[in-house]
Design a protein around this motif. Structure first.
Motif, PDB file in Angstrom:
ATOM      1  N   ILE A  20      -9.024 -12.856  91.731  1.00 20.13           N
ATOM      2  CA  ILE A  20     -10.311 -12.610  91.074  1.00 20.13           C
ATOM      3  C   ILE A  20     -10.707 -13.834  90.242  1.00 20.13           C
ATOM      4  O   ILE A  20     -11.839 -14.314  90.317  1.00 20.13           O
ATOM      5  CB  ILE A  20     -10.241 -11.343  90.176  1.00 20.13           C
ATOM      6  CG1 ILE A  20     -10.098 -10.089  91.053  1.00 20.13           C
ATOM      7  CG2 ILE A  20     -11.470 -11.232  89.274  1.00 20.13           C
ATOM      8  CD1 ILE A  20      -9.771  -8.817  90.282  1.00 20.13           C
ATOM      9  N   VAL A  21      -9.731 -14.363  89.471  1.00 20.98           N
ATOM     10  CA  VAL A  21     -10.031 -15.513  88.611  1.00 20.98           C
ATOM     11  C   VAL A  21     -10.414 -16.729  89.458  1.00 20.98           C
ATOM     12  O   VAL A  21     -11.380 -17.442  89.153  1.00 20.98           O
ATOM     13  CB  VAL A  21      -8.833 -15.820  87.674  1.00 20.98           C
ATOM     14  CG1 VAL A  21      -9.055 -17.108  86.906  1.00 20.98           C
ATOM     15  CG2 VAL A  21      -8.611 -14.660  86.712  1.00 20.98           C
ATOM     16  N   VAL A  80     -13.984 -16.239  90.791  1.00 20.50           N
ATOM     17  CA  VAL A  80     -14.987 -16.505  89.753  1.00 20.50           C
ATOM     18  C   VAL A  80     -15.090 -18.010  89.508  1.00 20.50           C
ATOM     19  O   VAL A  80     -16.187 -18.550  89.327  1.00 20.50           O
ATOM     20  CB  VAL A  80     -14.639 -15.752  88.443  1.00 20.50           C
ATOM     21  CG1 VAL A  80     -15.577 -16.162  87.321  1.00 20.50           C
ATOM     22  CG2 VAL A  80     -14.708 -14.246  88.647  1.00 20.50           C
ATOM     23  N   ASN A  83     -22.154 -22.803  91.018  1.00 19.26           N
ATOM     24  CA  ASN A  83     -23.376 -22.437  90.306  1.00 19.26           C
ATOM     25  C   ASN A  83     -23.459 -23.079  88.925  1.00 19.26           C
ATOM     26  O   ASN A  83     -24.364 -22.763  88.178  1.00 19.26           O
ATOM     27  CB  ASN A  83     -23.461 -20.907  90.122  1.00 19.26           C
ATOM     28  CG  ASN A  83     -24.151 -20.264  91.293  1.00 19.26           C
ATOM     29  OD1 ASN A  83     -23.865 -20.622  92.434  1.00 19.26           O
ATOM     30  ND2 ASN A  83     -25.067 -19.364  91.025  1.00 19.26           N
ATOM     31  N   ALA A 111     -10.136  -9.482  83.754  1.00 20.87           N
ATOM     32  CA  ALA A 111      -8.969 -10.013  84.482  1.00 20.87           C
ATOM     33  C   ALA A 111      -7.969 -10.636  83.513  1.00 20.87           C
ATOM     34  O   ALA A 111      -6.754 -10.449  83.658  1.00 20.87           O
ATOM     35  CB  ALA A 111      -9.420 -11.025  85.533  1.00 20.87           C
ATOM     36  N   LEU A 146     -14.051 -12.147  83.978  1.00 21.25           N
ATOM     37  CA  LEU A 146     -12.877 -12.915  83.556  1.00 21.25           C
ATOM     38  C   LEU A 146     -12.193 -12.256  82.363  1.00 21.25           C
ATOM     39  O   LEU A 146     -10.961 -12.251  82.267  1.00 21.25           O
ATOM     40  CB  LEU A 146     -13.272 -14.341  83.179  1.00 21.25           C
ATOM     41  CG  LEU A 146     -13.689 -15.246  84.323  1.00 21.25           C
ATOM     42  CD1 LEU A 146     -14.224 -16.550  83.778  1.00 21.25           C
ATOM     43  CD2 LEU A 146     -12.517 -15.497  85.263  1.00 21.25           C
ATOM     44  N   LEU A 175      -9.899 -22.473  84.919  1.00 19.04           N
ATOM     45  CA  LEU A 175      -9.697 -21.146  85.500  1.00 19.04           C
ATOM     46  C   LEU A 175      -9.002 -21.236  86.844  1.00 19.04           C
ATOM     47  O   LEU A 175      -8.160 -20.397  87.175  1.00 19.04           O
ATOM     48  CB  LEU A 175     -11.045 -20.441  85.684  1.00 19.04           C
ATOM     49  CG  LEU A 175     -11.743 -19.995  84.420  1.00 19.04           C
ATOM     50  CD1 LEU A 175     -13.130 -19.475  84.751  1.00 19.04           C
ATOM     51  CD2 LEU A 175     -10.928 -18.926  83.696  1.00 19.04           C
ATOM     52  N   ILE A 198     -23.715 -16.392  84.404  1.00 18.67           N
ATOM     53  CA  ILE A 198     -22.505 -16.987  83.815  1.00 18.67           C
ATOM     54  C   ILE A 198     -21.828 -15.963  82.894  1.00 18.67           C
ATOM     55  O   ILE A 198     -20.609 -15.821  82.874  1.00 18.67           O
ATOM     56  CB  ILE A 198     -22.855 -18.265  83.001  1.00 18.67           C
ATOM     57  CG1 ILE A 198     -23.531 -19.316  83.881  1.00 18.67           C
ATOM     58  CG2 ILE A 198     -21.622 -18.832  82.299  1.00 18.67           C
ATOM     59  CD1 ILE A 198     -22.647 -20.104  84.759  1.00 18.67           C
ATOM     60  N   TYR A 241     -17.225 -19.504  92.149  1.00 18.18           N
ATOM     61  CA  TYR A 241     -18.627 -19.166  91.869  1.00 18.18           C
ATOM     62  C   TYR A 241     -19.191 -20.049  90.753  1.00 18.18           C
ATOM     63  O   TYR A 241     -20.276 -20.621  90.874  1.00 18.18           O
ATOM     64  CB  TYR A 241     -18.729 -17.683  91.483  1.00 18.18           C
ATOM     65  CG  TYR A 241     -20.084 -17.308  90.964  1.00 18.18           C
ATOM     66  CD1 TYR A 241     -21.141 -17.094  91.838  1.00 18.18           C
ATOM     67  CD2 TYR A 241     -20.310 -17.195  89.598  1.00 18.18           C
ATOM     68  CE1 TYR A 241     -22.393 -16.770  91.356  1.00 18.18           C
ATOM     69  CE2 TYR A 241     -21.566 -16.868  89.118  1.00 18.18           C
ATOM     70  CZ  TYR A 241     -22.600 -16.662  90.005  1.00 18.18           C
ATOM     71  OH  TYR A 241     -23.838 -16.353  89.518  1.00 18.18           O
ATOM     72  N   LEU A 242     -18.416 -20.178  89.657  1.00 19.05           N
ATOM     73  CA  LEU A 242     -18.879 -20.964  88.513  1.00 19.05           C
ATOM     74  C   LEU A 242     -19.027 -22.433  88.890  1.00 19.05           C
ATOM     75  O   LEU A 242     -19.968 -23.098  88.471  1.00 19.05           O
ATOM     76  CB  LEU A 242     -17.899 -20.841  87.339  1.00 19.05           C
ATOM     77  CG  LEU A 242     -17.888 -19.507  86.601  1.00 19.05           C
ATOM     78  CD1 LEU A 242     -16.720 -19.472  85.629  1.00 19.05           C
ATOM     79  CD2 LEU A 242     -19.205 -19.286  85.867  1.00 19.05           C
TER      80      LEU A 242
END
Lengths: 333, 333
Positions: free
Chosen positions: B315-316, B319, B326, A166, A163, B163, A156, B322-323
């Motif tokens: 990219i954001v 992520v 997970n 970015a 992040l 995000l 995380i 992914y977050l």
């Protein structure tokens, strides 16, 4: 493990053990981090202010030398006070072994190489493009922190770090930013090498400061800054020798120059403290928050306009900070 | 709890219980999500293609009606096959009670109100600004999903959702985007109200589809689409009656129009399936990924240029995905 605590843990500390070791450590960490954030953003504001007030033709190398000298003097003053109250001990005596002192010039040397590269990268990118590429420092610091200092971040926290990079880049976007994608291969390569030098210098400084935790920080700072002074004398001789001889050492200095030197000296000491009592990750977060804070202050006092990109970048950076500090805890909401 | 599984959990399913219930559920969820993502992005690509091929003067209301009619026909065809193989049961019979059917017109009605508001919001924002403001749907869906369906997201998943919204908006930024901050108060208010209507329609559809899990999805779809047809007949009569009488129902139709109708029908069915077998959160992620996929395909085939903002937004969003997946697991890396 990297242990920036979540607010929940912090509250427990405050409630249950207000005077224990962990609580004191966390308090010291928070204070040095806050100091670095405020000093970094006021530094940027001083730059904005000095630009508005007109250009001052002082030589940057003499100012940098004075910053190092001031930091050295402040470290000695702090040491003198400690010697009076505690006496001279193994941990706070100034004399040192070659073995201890030999590592201190390395960060200054790494920064010097990075600053030399800076002159060449402008053959490939313009100044706003360079500002964008500088955010690669965030990633290089994270990777070198992991590899060299062998400290762990949770998955995380890694996500939060991507992040942060970015978000900071997004906040800096302007209509000219798309040119950065046209940066030639050599430009990208140099940007990456510079980011590695910068990250390596930071991580190396942290390693030096933490190698002997009981060693007084002012002694460590003294040696760090002595080498900073030496490197800056070389820079004056190479770059500004003629100007200094002709116009004098303090030519072009103004109130703002003096304030900037004071501010740089204090933020330098704050960086050392963050390296000793916190770490490079905290430093990266502090400087990122400082960037947002600067824009906010500029908005309030200099009539700057917020862009949509700035607002979005700020949101991403804020979420990144939240994820970083809560990355070890899993809660249901 | 919302249970989009992490890769670790997925692997355990595949390794340990390849044919169990959870594995089948997850497989079905993945397939409908992938279908929705691909259909949504190919929809956007068809729109780009049709714009390149020149403007076609077909009436949108007749096309919308045909989409609903096609979905209805496909649901009936699926049902006929099921009736032949399994016979008519309580769960797959078409006849229904007023109590069951009375909720089905509500999503169609909510979408109608939202579409009506759409005409008025353009008094306050331009089209690119509206595209930006539409990302508020992501937040409204998350909040209504939490409040109305009483499902929980972990704090990491909430952060991921913020995000997702910031990332999608960043990806859509262009030099004209800063105008969106000058949107007058009424514009913001309408954008928020529209986001709430849209989010409410989605959450309500999910509630309908999941109310009776054993009920055959084709029966639920049939009733949903019957009301869709009725609402669209009203729209034809109000908006395009004269054009249809003068030039005919299929005036201006081309191959692309037919492909778009087919695509809309299939994505409509995919949305229903995501609502029944997954949820609104998965739907929001699928449509966000579709947006990125569309830009990527446009880049490959239509010579579009990537902007720095698009790359940062992607990219954001990555992520965030992914977050989200997970968010329930904490690992050390």
């Amino acid at each position: 493990m990297h242990d920036f605590p979540s607010l929940g843990i912090v509250n427990s500390f405050i409630t249950l053990w207000p005077f224990n070791m962990e609580g004191t450590k966390w308090k010291r960490k928070s204070i040095v981090t806050a100091a670095l954030t405020i000093l970094t953003s006021s530094q940027a504001i001083l730059i904005v202010w000095s630009k508005r007030a007109g250009k001052y033709e002082y030589s940057v190398t003499t100012a940098n030398f004075l910053v190092e000298a001031l930091k050295c003097a402040l470290s000695l003053a702090a040491l003198a006070r400690i010697w009076r109250s505690e006496g001279v001990t193994e941990d706070n005596r100034l004399s040192t072994t070659l073995d201890e002192v030999i590592v201190y010039p390395i960060p200054a040397f790494l920064y010097l190489v990075k600053n030399l590269l800076q002159y060449y990268i402008f053959q490939y990118v313009d100044a706003p493009g360079y500002q964008i590429l500088k955010n690669l420092n965030i990633i290089s610091t994270g990777i070198l922190y992991r590899i060299i200092l062998k400290k762990k971040l949770s998955s995380i926290q890694w996500a939060a770090f991507i992040l942060l990079c970015a978000g900071c880049t997004t906040a800096q976007l302007d209509p000219s930013s798309d040119r950065v994608l046209q940066t030639p291969f050599q430009g990208w390569l140099m940007a990456i090498v510079m980011a590695l030098f910068s990250g390596f210098a930071g991580v190396y400084t942290e390693a030096i400061m933490k190698k002997r935790p009981s060693r007084n920080i002012n002694v460590q700072n003294f040696w760090l800054y002595v080498f900073g002074m030496i490197f800056n004398v070389v820079a004056i001789l190479v770059q500004d020798f003629d100007a200094v001889v002709e116009k004098g050492f303090f030519h072009g200095y103004s109130l703002i120059t003096v304030l900037m030197i004071l501010n740089h000296a204090l933020s330098g000491i704050a960086v050392s403290m963050v390296m000793k009592y916190a770490d490079n990750i905290v430093k990266v977060y502090a400087t990122s928050v400082a960037m947002l804070l600067t824009a906010f202050v500029s908005f309030l006092f200099f009539g700057f306009q917020f862009s949509t990109a700035f607002l979005l970048g700020s949101i991403v950076v804020s979420v990144s900070i939240y994820l970083h500090s809560n990355g070890g805890v899993q809660r249901q909401q």
